[in-house]
Structures are given as structure tokens and as C-alpha cells.
Design an enzyme around this catalytic site. Structure first.
Site, mmCIF file in Angstrom:
data_model
loop_
_atom_site.group_PDB
_atom_site.id
_atom_site.type_symbol
_atom_site.label_atom_id
_atom_site.label_comp_id
_atom_site.label_asym_id
_atom_site.label_seq_id
_atom_site.Cartn_x
_atom_site.Cartn_y
_atom_site.Cartn_z
ATOM 1 N N TYR A 1 0.825 -1.208 0.000
ATOM 2 C CA TYR A 1 0.000 0.000 0.000
ATOM 3 C C TYR A 1 0.863 1.263 0.000
ATOM 4 O O TYR A 1 1.594 1.541 0.969
ATOM 5 C CB TYR A 1 -0.979 -0.004 1.187
ATOM 6 C CG TYR A 1 -1.955 -1.183 1.168
ATOM 7 C CD1 TYR A 1 -2.066 -2.006 0.041
ATOM 8 C CD2 TYR A 1 -2.763 -1.474 2.257
ATOM 9 C CE1 TYR A 1 -2.950 -3.084 0.014
ATOM 10 C CE2 TYR A 1 -3.653 -2.549 2.233
ATOM 11 C CZ TYR A 1 -3.729 -3.352 1.108
ATOM 12 O OH TYR A 1 -4.598 -4.416 1.088
ATOM 13 N N HIS B 1 0.019 -11.998 0.365
ATOM 14 C CA HIS B 1 -1.003 -11.138 -0.237
ATOM 15 C C HIS B 1 -1.836 -11.838 -1.320
ATOM 16 O O HIS B 1 -3.033 -11.621 -1.434
ATOM 17 C CB HIS B 1 -0.336 -9.877 -0.800
ATOM 18 C CG HIS B 1 -1.219 -8.676 -0.790
ATOM 19 N ND1 HIS B 1 -0.766 -7.414 -0.536
ATOM 20 C CD2 HIS B 1 -2.548 -8.518 -1.001
ATOM 21 C CE1 HIS B 1 -1.763 -6.552 -0.605
ATOM 22 N NE2 HIS B 1 -2.854 -7.204 -0.884
HETATM 23 P P1 NAP Z 1 -14.142 -0.630 0.423
HETATM 24 O O1 NAP Z 1 -13.941 -0.731 1.884
HETATM 25 O O2 NAP Z 1 -15.028 -1.594 -0.264
HETATM 26 O O3 NAP Z 1 -14.587 0.850 0.018
HETATM 27 C C1 NAP Z 1 -13.865 1.976 0.386
HETATM 28 C C2 NAP Z 1 -14.546 3.182 -0.212
HETATM 29 O O4 NAP Z 1 -15.841 3.339 0.381
HETATM 30 C C3 NAP Z 1 -13.779 4.468 0.071
HETATM 31 O O5 NAP Z 1 -13.954 5.305 -1.068
HETATM 32 C C4 NAP Z 1 -14.506 5.049 1.273
HETATM 33 O O6 NAP Z 1 -14.430 6.460 1.334
HETATM 34 C C5 NAP Z 1 -15.920 4.628 0.975
HETATM 35 N N1 NAP Z 1 -16.705 4.514 2.204
HETATM 36 C C6 NAP Z 1 -16.353 3.849 3.339
HETATM 37 N N2 NAP Z 1 -17.328 3.937 4.247
HETATM 38 C C7 NAP Z 1 -18.312 4.689 3.685
HETATM 39 C C8 NAP Z 1 -19.561 5.150 4.153
HETATM 40 N N3 NAP Z 1 -20.022 4.803 5.363
HETATM 41 N N4 NAP Z 1 -20.320 5.918 3.303
HETATM 42 C C9 NAP Z 1 -19.861 6.238 2.068
HETATM 43 N N5 NAP Z 1 -18.674 5.833 1.586
HETATM 44 C C10 NAP Z 1 -17.912 5.060 2.385
HETATM 45 O O7 NAP Z 1 -12.736 -0.715 -0.356
HETATM 46 P P2 NAP Z 1 -11.301 -1.330 -0.203
HETATM 47 O O8 NAP Z 1 -10.411 -0.307 0.361
HETATM 48 O O9 NAP Z 1 -10.984 -1.920 -1.524
HETATM 49 O O10 NAP Z 1 -11.441 -2.587 0.796
HETATM 50 C C11 NAP Z 1 -11.262 -2.507 2.187
HETATM 51 C C12 NAP Z 1 -9.902 -3.009 2.640
HETATM 52 O O11 NAP Z 1 -9.693 -4.378 2.284
HETATM 53 C C13 NAP Z 1 -8.709 -2.317 1.956
HETATM 54 O O12 NAP Z 1 -8.540 -0.990 2.408
HETATM 55 C C14 NAP Z 1 -7.587 -3.259 2.285
HETATM 56 O O13 NAP Z 1 -7.144 -3.082 3.609
HETATM 57 C C15 NAP Z 1 -8.293 -4.596 2.085
HETATM 58 N N6 NAP Z 1 -8.076 -5.141 0.718
HETATM 59 C C16 NAP Z 1 -7.330 -6.280 0.601
HETATM 60 C C17 NAP Z 1 -7.068 -6.801 -0.663
HETATM 61 C C18 NAP Z 1 -6.273 -8.054 -0.777
HETATM 62 O O14 NAP Z 1 -5.882 -8.427 -1.902
HETATM 63 N N7 NAP Z 1 -6.010 -8.740 0.301
HETATM 64 C C19 NAP Z 1 -7.587 -6.182 -1.821
HETATM 65 C C20 NAP Z 1 -8.367 -5.044 -1.658
HETATM 66 C C21 NAP Z 1 -8.620 -4.539 -0.378
HETATM 67 P P3 NAP Z 1 -13.371 7.279 2.254
HETATM 68 O O15 NAP Z 1 -12.117 6.461 2.285
HETATM 69 O O16 NAP Z 1 -13.247 8.567 1.563
HETATM 70 O O17 NAP Z 1 -13.964 7.401 3.637
#
Ligand code: NAP
Length: 282
Positions: A52, A111
């Protein structure tokens, strides 16, 4: 905040944690405030990775958010597959520890499956456990074939979790990965619970059902989605929120209780889709 046993670790971990992917693109101070507000509200599972922001998320955001509060946090990071040789994994872990300004990770994940022998990564994980650098280890983006290979190398009890893509419009893990992990007591951590920002639109058929269930409880559609995604005892979700308002919205989902009938409506509104050997990932 409701907690559950996290796989074979025996540790109690909150059902909702906090993701940190792409946080380096956001306002840093607000992202740190959001993570700390999350800790205040019990979202103490903090998920990061060396990938990240090329280490910047670990170094300048997560380390700051957990400073002085390390004991409260279930801190997870990940080694990139390109680093996951025996020596490469040990070195990557040391770098993450240094960037995070801590001396131990609660869980360390591969990962995604890569080309280096899995045996080397597992051996390095066990060495890190023996040396007190990590408390447990797991994998991410592993399908059943890869999980089968893994349990040839280590007992299922050693594998704390499989972190996989899981949101309302991507339920592929329910075909085989989720039951496989559940049968072996491995925690399933759903990532991108809001589709990495592509949440169902309120005017879509599924979005209308979400809105209706949310209205009935006086909550938001995202809270309904999060509660659906942790409806089974093996499941955890790690939404990412760089804004405190979003974080608070998400944290409140933990106390929502959906009826069997509501779960069935959501299940029908967001169909599972056909089985594929390929596990989807972001
Ligand atoms: P997500 O959690 O599905 O979505 C994040 C988005 O939603 C951001 O734009 C955030 O905005 C918005 N959001 C969050 N809460 C909200 C709410 N209550 N109302 C409106 N919008 C909201 O996306 P993600 O970051 O892909 O997934 C979560 C975590 O999973 C990652 O951060 C990472 O740690 C992990 N991940 C792991 C892998 C892997 O390969 N292992 C891959 C992808 C993700 P703001 O940030 O502006 O608040």
C-alpha cells in the site's frame, strides 16, 4: 463491538475492522483521525500491507494511528508474492515492523498466491512466529486448490485466515472457499465490502432492496451490507474509511440485527452467480 474467535489464533477480534488500501491518496490527517476514531469504537483489527503506497501507508499513516495504542490493535500486514521466498519473507516482515514502529504483528499474510514455493513462505512464517515477530499468519486471495496445497504444508489450525474479495455483488467465495475455510476453523476476512467504492446504486434492483431494509431499521444501506457480510460466525469485514463520518457510519453497523427474512431478501436481491474455478480478486 461484537468480537469473534479469529481462526486458530484463539484471539477475539472485532467483526468489523479497518482497511487502509489507497489511504495514501487521501487527506493524511483525516485518515489518521478516522483510524483512531475506529480504535475508540472498537474497530481494532487494522489491515495494511507493504504494497500500500509502496510502504507509505504503513510508515506514515498506520504507524501514526496506532502510536501509543499498539496493545489495543490486532495489526495485520502482508508480504507481496514477489518477496515471498524464505529470506524475502523474513526481510519484508522486518521492513514492515520498522515502518509500523512495532516489534510484532498480530497476523502476517501472503497477499496472493505467487510463483515462489509456498513451502518457503510457510517456513518463513513459522520462523517469524518462533522468533516472536508475528503472532499468527494466514493467506489472502487463496482459492480451494491453493488452500489444499497449503494444508499439505501446515496444519489448518496454523492458518489464521484467508482474506478474500467479498461484497454484495461479488459472492463467489460462498461457492467453495467459505465452506472449505469454515470446515477447518479458518477465519474468512472479506475485503472491499463496498466494492472498493462501487456500492450498489439506490436505483438498481438490489439497491432498492438495500434501501428498503435500511429504512425499516433507520440505518444506512452500507450498514445493512456490512451486517449481511458478517452474518456467519467465520466472517469478518474490513471496510476502509478515510473520513471520520464514514468510519462512524460503518462502526454503527455492528449493532444492527437483520431478521432471517431480511437476510433472505438480500440473498435473493444479490444472487451468488455461477461457480468459476477462478477466485475473483482486486
Ligand atoms: P471498500 O472498503 O469496499 O470501500 C472503500 C470506499 O468506500 C472508500 O472510497 C470510502 O471512502 C468509501 N466509504 C467507506 N465507508 C463509507 C460510508 N459509510 N459511506 C460512504 N462511503 C464510504 O474498499 P477497499 O479499500 O478496496 O477494501 C477494504 C480493505 O480491504 C482495503 O482498504 C484493504 O485493507 C483490504 N483489501 C485487501 C485486498 C487483498 O488483496 N487482500 C484487496 C483489496 C482490499 P473514504 O475512504 O473517503 O472514507
Amino acid at each position: 463491538m461484537e468480537q469473534r474467535v479469529f481462526g486458530g489464533t484463539g484471539r477475539q477480534v472485532p467483526v468489523l475492522g479497518q482497511g487502509t488500501w489507497q489511504m495514501e491518496e487521501d487527506d493524511r490527517d483525516e485518515a489518521i483521525r478516522s483510524l483512531r476514531a475506529g480504535l475508540d469504537l472498537g474497530l481494532t483489527h487494522v489491515d495494511t500491507a507493504e504494497l500500500y503506497g509502496h510502504g507509505r501507508v504503513e510508515e506514515s499513516i498506520v504507524s501514526e494511528a496506532v502510536a501509543g495504542r499498539r496493545q489495543e490493535v490486532f495489526l495485520v500486514s502482508k508480504v507481496m508474492p514477489s518477496n515471498a521466498t524464505y529470506a524475502g519473507t523474513l526481510a519484508a516482515c522486518e521492513r514492515s515492523l520498522k515502518r509500523l514502529r512495532t516489534d510484532v504483528l498480530d497476523c502476517y499474510l501472503l497477499h496472493w498466491p505467487g510463483s515462489h514455493p509456498l513451502e518457503e513462505t510457510v517456513r518463513a512464517f513459522e520462523k517469524l512466529v518462533a522468533d516472536g515477530k508475528i503472532r499468527s499468519w494466514g493467506v489472502s486471495n487463496f482459492g480451494v486448490a491453493e488452500l489444499e496445497e497449503l494444508v499439505e504444508l501446515a496444519k489448518p489450525e496454523r492458518v489464521a485466515c484467508n482474506q478474500v474479495l467479498y461484497h454484495l455483488e461479488e459472492r463467489a467465495i460462498e461457492h467453495a472457499v467459505l465452506p472449505w475455510c469454515e470446515a477447518r476453523g479458518i477465519a474468512v476476512v472479506g475485503y472491499s465490502p463496498f466494492g472498493n467504492g462501487r456500492f450498489p446504486r439506490p436505483d438498481s434492483p438490489g439497491g432498492r432492496v438495500l434501501e428498503a431494509v435500511a429504512r425499516a431499521h433507520g440505518v444506512t444501506p452500507r450498514q445493512v451490507a456490512l451486517q449481511f457480510l458478517v452474518r456467519r460466525p467465520s466472517l469478518f469485514a474490513i471496510p476502509k474509511a478515510s473520513r471520520v463520518a464514514h468510519l462512524r457510519d460503518n462502526a454503527a453497523a455492528a449493532s444492527l440485527r437483520l431478521s432471517r427474512e431480511e437476510l433472505a431478501r438480500l440473498d435473493a436481491a444479490f444472487p451468488l452467480g455461477a461457480y468459476s474455478d477462478e477466485l475473483p480478486m482486486l
